[in-house]
Design a protein around this motif. Structure first.
Motif, PDB file in Angstrom:
ATOM      1  N   THR A   1       0.739  -1.278   0.128  1.00  0.00           N
ATOM      2  CA  THR A   1       0.124   0.089  -0.002  1.00  0.00           C
ATOM      3  C   THR A   1       0.900   1.326   0.071  1.00  0.00           C
ATOM      4  O   THR A   1       0.471   2.197  -0.810  1.00  0.00           O
ATOM      5  N   THR A   2       2.139   1.308   0.809  1.00  0.00           N
ATOM      6  CA  THR A   2       2.985   2.324   0.670  1.00  0.00           C
ATOM      7  C   THR A   2       3.629   2.824  -0.309  1.00  0.00           C
ATOM      8  O   THR A   2       3.986   3.648  -0.836  1.00  0.00           O
ATOM      9  N   TYR A   3       4.129   1.541  -0.958  1.00  0.00           N
ATOM     10  CA  TYR A   3       5.215   1.775  -2.238  1.00  0.00           C
ATOM     11  C   TYR A   3       4.380   1.304  -3.372  1.00  0.00           C
ATOM     12  O   TYR A   3       4.224   0.383  -3.709  1.00  0.00           O
ATOM     13  N   PRO A   4       3.949   2.474  -4.234  1.00  0.00           N
ATOM     14  CA  PRO A   4       3.327   2.069  -5.463  1.00  0.00           C
ATOM     15  C   PRO A   4       4.228   1.624  -6.576  1.00  0.00           C
ATOM     16  O   PRO A   4       3.595   0.885  -7.508  1.00  0.00           O
ATOM     17  N   GLY A   5       5.458   1.327  -6.431  1.00  0.00           N
ATOM     18  CA  GLY A   5       6.359   0.831  -7.459  1.00  0.00           C
ATOM     19  C   GLY A   5       6.241  -0.777  -7.169  1.00  0.00           C
ATOM     20  O   GLY A   5       6.857  -1.572  -8.143  1.00  0.00           O
ATOM     21  N   ILE A   6       5.742  -1.194  -6.417  1.00  0.00           N
ATOM     22  CA  ILE A   6       5.533  -2.879  -6.010  1.00  0.00           C
ATOM     23  C   ILE A   6       4.251  -3.300  -6.866  1.00  0.00           C
ATOM     24  O   ILE A   6       2.991  -2.948  -6.577  1.00  0.00           O
ATOM     25  N   GLN A   7       4.417  -3.938  -7.650  1.00  0.00           N
ATOM     26  CA  GLN A   7       3.256  -4.681  -8.511  1.00  0.00           C
ATOM     27  C   GLN A   7       2.766  -5.711  -7.398  1.00  0.00           C
ATOM     28  O   GLN A   7       1.708  -6.115  -7.444  1.00  0.00           O
ATOM     29  N   ALA A   8       3.687  -6.580  -6.762  1.00  0.00           N
ATOM     30  CA  ALA A   8       3.200  -7.670  -5.933  1.00  0.00           C
ATOM     31  C   ALA A   8       4.297  -8.295  -5.117  1.00  0.00           C
ATOM     32  O   ALA A   8       5.425  -8.043  -5.584  1.00  0.00           O
ATOM     33  N   LEU A   9       3.746  -8.774  -3.996  1.00  0.00           N
ATOM     34  CA  LEU A   9       4.767  -9.601  -3.269  1.00  0.00           C
ATOM     35  C   LEU A   9       4.291 -10.961  -2.945  1.00  0.00           C
ATOM     36  O   LEU A   9       3.003 -11.141  -2.767  1.00  0.00           O
ATOM     37  N   GLU A  10       5.336 -11.952  -3.152  1.00  0.00           N
ATOM     38  CA  GLU A  10       4.590 -13.299  -3.430  1.00  0.00           C
ATOM     39  C   GLU A  10       5.697 -14.369  -2.558  1.00  0.00           C
ATOM     40  O   GLU A  10       6.823 -14.104  -2.210  1.00  0.00           O
ATOM     41  N   TRP A  11       5.026 -15.423  -2.367  1.00  0.00           N
ATOM     42  CA  TRP A  11       5.766 -16.772  -1.549  1.00  0.00           C
ATOM     43  C   TRP A  11       5.672 -17.692  -2.649  1.00  0.00           C
ATOM     44  O   TRP A  11       4.646 -18.004  -3.159  1.00  0.00           O
ATOM     45  N   ALA A  12       6.820 -18.385  -2.940  1.00  0.00           N
ATOM     46  CA  ALA A  12       6.800 -19.408  -4.149  1.00  0.00           C
ATOM     47  C   ALA A  12       7.606 -20.579  -3.521  1.00  0.00           C
ATOM     48  O   ALA A  12       8.749 -20.580  -3.352  1.00  0.00           O
ATOM     49  N   PRO A  13       7.049 -21.481  -3.070  1.00  0.00           N
ATOM     50  CA  PRO A  13       7.805 -22.856  -2.518  1.00  0.00           C
ATOM     51  C   PRO A  13       8.349 -23.633  -3.683  1.00  0.00           C
ATOM     52  O   PRO A  13       7.882 -23.636  -4.679  1.00  0.00           O
ATOM     53  N   GLN A  14       9.490 -24.373  -3.250  1.00  0.00           N
ATOM     54  CA  GLN A  14       9.957 -25.322  -4.334  1.00  0.00           C
ATOM     55  C   GLN A  14       9.230 -26.697  -4.148  1.00  0.00           C
ATOM     56  O   GLN A  14       8.977 -27.206  -2.779  1.00  0.00           O
ATOM     57  N   VAL A  15       8.595 -27.142  -5.050  1.00  0.00           N
ATOM     58  CA  VAL A  15       7.733 -28.551  -4.959  1.00  0.00           C
ATOM     59  C   VAL A  15       8.346 -29.602  -6.054  1.00  0.00           C
ATOM     60  O   VAL A  15       8.633 -28.916  -7.176  1.00  0.00           O
ATOM     61  N   THR A  16       8.572 -30.508  -5.707  1.00  0.00           N
ATOM     62  CA  THR A  16       9.075 -31.827  -6.375  1.00  0.00           C
ATOM     63  C   THR A  16       7.949 -32.368  -6.965  1.00  0.00           C
ATOM     64  O   THR A  16       6.721 -32.072  -6.881  1.00  0.00           O
ATOM     65  N   GLN A  17       8.315 -32.982  -8.316  1.00  0.00           N
ATOM     66  CA  GLN A  17       7.493 -33.956  -8.801  1.00  0.00           C
ATOM     67  C   GLN A  17       6.467 -34.700  -8.222  1.00  0.00           C
ATOM     68  O   GLN A  17       5.263 -34.894  -8.369  1.00  0.00           O
ATOM     69  N   PRO A  18       6.887 -35.391  -7.239  1.00  0.00           N
ATOM     70  CA  PRO A  18       6.083 -36.330  -6.298  1.00  0.00           C
ATOM     71  C   PRO A  18       5.227 -35.512  -5.459  1.00  0.00           C
ATOM     72  O   PRO A  18       4.134 -36.083  -4.963  1.00  0.00           O
TER      73      PRO A  18
ATOM     74  N   ARG B   1       3.754 -32.754  -6.393  1.00  0.00           N
ATOM     75  CA  ARG B   1       2.892 -31.910  -7.146  1.00  0.00           C
ATOM     76  C   ARG B   1       1.523 -32.116  -6.851  1.00  0.00           C
ATOM     77  O   ARG B   1       0.698 -30.948  -6.601  1.00  0.00           O
ATOM     78  N   ALA B   2       0.999 -33.331  -7.112  1.00  0.00           N
ATOM     79  CA  ALA B   2      -0.500 -33.583  -6.840  1.00  0.00           C
ATOM     80  C   ALA B   2      -0.988 -33.200  -5.121  1.00  0.00           C
ATOM     81  O   ALA B   2      -2.075 -32.639  -5.328  1.00  0.00           O
ATOM     82  N   ASN B   3      -0.187 -33.382  -4.268  1.00  0.00           N
ATOM     83  CA  ASN B   3      -0.643 -32.793  -3.075  1.00  0.00           C
ATOM     84  C   ASN B   3      -0.690 -31.452  -3.057  1.00  0.00           C
ATOM     85  O   ASN B   3      -1.515 -30.679  -2.623  1.00  0.00           O
ATOM     86  N   TYR B   4       0.399 -30.954  -3.536  1.00  0.00           N
ATOM     87  CA  TYR B   4       0.400 -29.162  -3.534  1.00  0.00           C
ATOM     88  C   TYR B   4      -0.899 -28.687  -4.547  1.00  0.00           C
ATOM     89  O   TYR B   4      -1.487 -27.655  -4.200  1.00  0.00           O
ATOM     90  N   GLU B   5      -1.201 -29.416  -5.496  1.00  0.00           N
ATOM     91  CA  GLU B   5      -2.157 -28.630  -6.482  1.00  0.00           C
ATOM     92  C   GLU B   5      -3.582 -29.038  -5.798  1.00  0.00           C
ATOM     93  O   GLU B   5      -4.527 -28.102  -5.878  1.00  0.00           O
ATOM     94  N   GLN B   6      -3.660 -29.757  -4.871  1.00  0.00           N
ATOM     95  CA  GLN B   6      -4.819 -30.014  -3.956  1.00  0.00           C
ATOM     96  C   GLN B   6      -4.957 -29.019  -3.058  1.00  0.00           C
ATOM     97  O   GLN B   6      -5.888 -28.283  -2.700  1.00  0.00           O
ATOM     98  N   GLN B   7      -3.842 -28.625  -2.480  1.00  0.00           N
ATOM     99  CA  GLN B   7      -3.841 -27.404  -1.395  1.00  0.00           C
ATOM    100  C   GLN B   7      -4.090 -26.060  -2.102  1.00  0.00           C
ATOM    101  O   GLN B   7      -4.691 -25.439  -1.642  1.00  0.00           O
ATOM    102  N   LEU B   8      -3.593 -26.056  -3.538  1.00  0.00           N
ATOM    103  CA  LEU B   8      -3.555 -24.692  -4.273  1.00  0.00           C
ATOM    104  C   LEU B   8      -5.043 -24.651  -4.482  1.00  0.00           C
ATOM    105  O   LEU B   8      -5.708 -23.376  -4.554  1.00  0.00           O
ATOM    106  N   SER B   9      -5.828 -25.694  -4.886  1.00  0.00           N
ATOM    107  CA  SER B   9      -7.369 -25.531  -4.954  1.00  0.00           C
ATOM    108  C   SER B   9      -8.075 -24.971  -3.874  1.00  0.00           C
ATOM    109  O   SER B   9      -8.986 -24.390  -3.838  1.00  0.00           O
ATOM    110  N   GLN B  10      -7.794 -25.666  -2.655  1.00  0.00           N
ATOM    111  CA  GLN B  10      -8.584 -25.472  -1.517  1.00  0.00           C
ATOM    112  C   GLN B  10      -8.067 -23.755  -1.268  1.00  0.00           C
ATOM    113  O   GLN B  10      -8.991 -22.860  -0.661  1.00  0.00           O
ATOM    114  N   LEU B  11      -6.761 -23.424  -1.345  1.00  0.00           N
ATOM    115  CA  LEU B  11      -6.371 -22.054  -1.121  1.00  0.00           C
ATOM    116  C   LEU B  11      -7.024 -20.958  -2.233  1.00  0.00           C
ATOM    117  O   LEU B  11      -7.761 -19.678  -1.634  1.00  0.00           O
ATOM    118  N   THR B  12      -7.404 -21.309  -3.074  1.00  0.00           N
ATOM    119  CA  THR B  12      -8.002 -20.401  -4.141  1.00  0.00           C
ATOM    120  C   THR B  12      -9.544 -20.814  -4.126  1.00  0.00           C
ATOM    121  O   THR B  12     -10.058 -20.210  -5.482  1.00  0.00           O
TER     122      THR B  12
END
Length: 581
Positions: free
Chosen positions: A90-107, A109-120
């Motif tokens: 809110t204070t700094y208009p130059g920021i488009q977004a602040l994000e968190w991106a975890p590293q997800v391995t292939q095994p 992925r399925a569990n992460y996508e289920q959590q992503l669906s619940q989160l969104t």
């Protein structure tokens, strides 16, 4: 030599004025150029400092978020993340977004996508990547590891980034690996943001790595990487936020020196629009050869951001490089020199005029004393003879003496009138009183004042001998009397003198033709000057005033005078006087 001495003061003032003007212009040009260079360097330093301060603020913000993860033992949920970063976005208009991106391995992925669906709330059900052909977001291909965007603030306008695999793009992946391997903040090269709608704007990401536990080696960092805190930025927003408190007319280019040459341009800031653009048609050749930069390097500054070096190339505007003070000094110096020259020229002209008037008076007095002495002597001797021998002289001799007195008096009167005419004209006080003149009686009166030699005849012809004209009677009398007297004086006995009078629609022409001694070709340019007499006049007496008086009277009438003469004999003088209806 006299002519050279006459122009010496003018030449001296001109030379001195030009030297002083050029010296002052050179000094002002140097002072103004150095001042402009100093001011330009100050402004570019301020611009660079503002940009560096803004980018430093962003990196410090990312480090503070990484400290949050460290303090919470990496147990930060979506709500906590959004509360923590909300004030910053809110204070700094130059920021488009602040994000968190975890590293997800292939095994994982399925569990992460289920959590992503619940989160969104079912809005995002899989990890995405951008299709290279269509540019649309599609399910990510299988790979060993993914780095999907999971937490995001603010969500509005940034929703397409949720679930996007940052490792699917080479530019992003290079920065991710650099941040992971060095344990320090790393920035990407220029990219097209997933959430960007303007194709002519570039963005960049800045990553801060988050590890499961403290690391001491490269292998530790690669094996213990948990994810990344990242900031999403548009180049235009960053620059415009940095410069919002500055108002300088300086365009500049932002180049990423760490990238390949074809990928270096991040944006062009243009003062005319106060905005940053990367449109190809707005990008011009980099010009650093400016008067405000002693060397090209003076127009270039650098800042550091996430292990990358950005180069700022400043381009001064034409208004900044134009040296107004130098031009003003040159113009003022030339104007002052011209003013002094005009004053001196007028002073010299007045001085020359005064000298000429003084010489004219001396010649006038000398001529008057000489020319008046002869008729006065004739009058005196004739009067004394009449007084002493009045009763003894025959009527014929008395008439002859009286005639000599009358001729001498007329000669004196004409001389006095000529001198008065020239003197009044020289002083600008010669009056012009036109009236209607009947030429027949007027010319007859003139003829009575002309003293012809033995056998000379005076003829009058033309289509206007009996006409009327509108002119100054006294001045016209001086014109014709002088011309006819000169014709009679310098023509031989038994010769004819013609007065031709022609009237046209706009002018009246008086032409006097004689068979006299003529005028030498080399003397025709000076024959109208007062007191000038030709070398071929011989013993014929005269004052040299006749033609000068004629020229003066013709000029008062706004007429023209022309003289045609044959050195072997014969002169024609033509006078044109404008006719008033």
């Amino acid at each position: 030599m006299v002519r050279l001495l006459r122009y010496f003061p003018t030449a001296l003032i001109l030379g001195l004025g030009l030297v002083l003007t050029l010296a002052a212009t050179a000094w002002v040009e140097r002072w103004e150029r150095l001042s402009r260079q100093s001011e330009f360097q100050k402004q570019t330093n301020n611009l660079t400092t503002a940009l560096q301060r803004t980018t430093n603020r962003y990196t410090e913000l990312l480090l503070s978020i990484s400290d949050l993860y460290d303090a919470a033992n990496n147990e930060v949920d979506d709500a906590a993340f959004r509360r923590f970063v909300n004030r910053a976005v809110t204070t700094y208009p130059g920021i488009q977004a602040l994000e968190w991106a975890p590293q997800v391995t292939q095994p994982e992925r399925a569990n992460y996508e289920q959590q992503l669906s619940q989160l969104t709330d079912g809005d995002r059900t899989f990890i995405t990547e951008r299709d290279e052909q269509t540019g649309q977001l599609i399910p990510a291909e299988q790979r060993d590891r993914y780095v999907p965007v999971t937490f995001l603030e603010p969500i509005p306008s940034n929703e397409p980034a949720l679930g996007y695999d940052l490792a699917s793009d080479e530019t992003r992946r290079i920065a991710l690996e650099q941040a992971r391997d060095t344990g320090a903040i790393a920035a990407t090269g220029r990219i097209q943001l997933v959430q960007e709608t303007n194709e002519n704007q570039y963005g960049f990401l800045v990553f801060a790595p988050i590890y499961e536990a403290p690391t001491v080696s490269l292998a530790d960092r690669q094996s213990k990487i948990l994810g990344y805190v990242l900031g999403v930025f548009r180049v235009a927003d960053v620059v415009e936020e940095s410069l919002r408190d500055l108002d300088y007319d300086i365009d500049f280019y932002i180049l990423d020196q760490t990238a390949q040459p074809s990928e270096q341009l991040l944006g062009v800031y243009q003062t005319a629009s106060r905005s940053v653009s990367a449109e190809p048609q707005k990008i011009t050749i980099l010009e650093t050869n400016s008067a405000l930069c002693a060397v090209p390097a003076d127009c270039i500054q650098t800042i550091q951001l996430g292990q990358r070096e950005w180069q700022i190339v400043f381009v001064p505007s034409s208004m900044q490089t134009f040296l107004w003070g130098t031009v003003a000094t040159l113009v003022i110096g030339l104007l002052l020199t011209a003013t002094v020259l005009i004053y001196v020229a007028r002073w010299q002209s007045e001085l020359q005029r005064t000298r000429e008037l003084s010489d004219l008076k001396l010649r006038l007095f000398s001529m008057a004393s000489h020319e008046l002495r002869t008729p006065l002597s004739i009058i005196s001797v004739s009067a004394q003879s009449l007084a002493a021998n009045l009763n003894e002289l025959s009527p014929e001799k008395r008439a002859s003496s009286l005639d000599r007195i009358q001729v001498a008096a007329q000669r004196m009167g004409k001389l006095v009138n000529d001198m008065l005419t020239l003197t009044r004209a020289e002083a600008g006080k010669l009056e012009f009183n036109p009236e209607i003149i009947a030429l027949e009686p007027f010319c007859q009166q003139l003829y009575e004042q002309i003293h012809l030699k033995a056998g000379q005849t005076l003829l009058r012809a033309g289509n206007a001998t009996h006409s009327q004209i509108f002119a100054d009677k006294s001045l016209l009398s001086s014109i014709l009397l002088n011309l006819l007297s000169n014709a009679a004086k310098y023509s031989p006995e038994h010769s004819s003198i013609r007065l031709m009078i022609h009237q046209e629609k706009t002018a009246v022409c008086f032409q006097v033709v004689d068979q006299g001694i003529g005028i030498l070709p080399e003397e025709r340019s000076a024959i109208l000057d007062a007191f000038y007499r030709g070398e071929n006049v011989g013993a014929v007496s005269g004052t040299g005033l006749g033609l000068a008086v004629v020229k003066t009277c013709v000029d008062i009438h706004q007429g023209t005078l022309a003289i045609a003469s044959n050195a072997d004999g014969g002169t024609t003088v033509t006078v044109w006087l404008p006719q008033v209806e």
